[in-house]
Design a protein around this motif. Structure first.
Motif, PDB file in Angstrom:
ATOM      1  N   LYS A 236      -3.574   7.064   5.919  1.00  0.00           N
ATOM      2  CA  LYS A 236      -3.538   5.706   5.724  1.00  0.00           C
ATOM      3  C   LYS A 236      -2.138   5.289   6.218  1.00  0.00           C
ATOM      4  CE  LYS A 236      -4.986   3.976   2.045  1.00  0.00           C
ATOM      5  NZ  LYS A 236      -5.220   3.534   0.813  1.00  0.00           N
ATOM      6  N   VAL A 237      -2.165   4.357   7.159  1.00  0.00           N
ATOM      7  CA  VAL A 237      -0.848   3.970   7.638  1.00  0.00           C
ATOM      8  C   VAL A 237      -0.452   2.404   7.517  1.00  0.00           C
ATOM      9  CG1 VAL A 237       0.380   3.594   9.947  1.00  0.00           C
ATOM     10  CG2 VAL A 237      -1.287   5.826   9.888  1.00  0.00           C
ATOM     11  N   ASN A 238       0.504   2.142   7.065  1.00  0.00           N
ATOM     12  CA  ASN A 238       0.869   0.735   6.703  1.00  0.00           C
ATOM     13  C   ASN A 238       1.315   0.096   8.128  1.00  0.00           C
ATOM     14  OD1 ASN A 238       2.054  -1.853   6.145  1.00  0.00           O
ATOM     15  ND2 ASN A 238       3.205  -1.120   4.546  1.00  0.00           N
ATOM     16  N   THR A 239       0.759  -1.111   8.479  1.00  0.00           N
ATOM     17  CA  THR A 239       1.060  -1.440  10.165  1.00  0.00           C
ATOM     18  C   THR A 239       1.920  -2.894   9.731  1.00  0.00           C
ATOM     19  OG1 THR A 239      -1.133  -2.710  10.324  1.00  0.00           O
ATOM     20  CG2 THR A 239      -0.666  -0.231  10.984  1.00  0.00           C
ATOM     21  N   GLY A 240       2.363  -2.973   8.532  1.00  0.00           N
ATOM     22  CA  GLY A 240       2.760  -4.273   8.400  1.00  0.00           C
ATOM     23  C   GLY A 240       1.880  -5.397   8.103  1.00  0.00           C
ATOM     24  N   ASP A 241       1.049  -5.991   8.711  1.00  0.00           N
ATOM     25  CA  ASP A 241       0.112  -6.791   8.249  1.00  0.00           C
ATOM     26  C   ASP A 241      -1.168  -6.413   7.461  1.00  0.00           C
ATOM     27  OD1 ASP A 241      -0.971  -5.755  10.565  1.00  0.00           O
ATOM     28  OD2 ASP A 241      -1.511  -7.492  11.765  1.00  0.00           O
TER      29      ASP A 241
END
Length: 116
Positions: free
Chosen positions: A78-83
């Motif tokens: 799971k990756v946080n991409t900012g938006d």
């Protein structure tokens, strides 16, 4: 009978099946918080991930991940991409080469990592 708990016969069977799935060779292991290994794996495929998703990521931070041992290792991250969040499936072969296998876009912080 006094002091004896009666159970439905299928209750233990279902629990045993669930436990067996957790231990299954090749099965997806439990999700864990991201660490340096998870970040290193996704860093290796960032350009591919941005190309396949179709946008540049404002942030690119591993949040959590699960692994699956095959002839190498599949990382489900799971990756946080900012938006928003994306789930990446990255394959790392026995020689250490990594490749982006697939992705799921428009995920939330609450979405569980699952096999895909």
């Amino acid at each position: 009978l006094p002091g004896r708990l009666l159970r439905h016969p299928n209750t233990n069977q279902k629990t045993k099946k669930q436990e067996a799935r957790k231990r299954m060779v090749g099965g997806l292991k439990e999700t864990q918080p991201a660490d340096a290994v998870a970040q290193e794996v996704i860093d290796a495929v960032k350009a591919d991930a941005e190309n396949q998703v179709g946008r540049q990521f404002a942030t690119y931070q591993a949040v959590s991940y699960a692994t699956q041992v095959v002839a190498g290792t599949n990382y489900f991250v799971k990756v946080n991409t900012g938006d928003n969040f994306v789930h990446l499936r990255v394959y790392k072969d026995l020689a250490g080469a990594t490749s982006l296998h697939s992705f799921q876009d428009n995920k939330t912080a609450e979405d569980a990592i699952a096999y895909f």
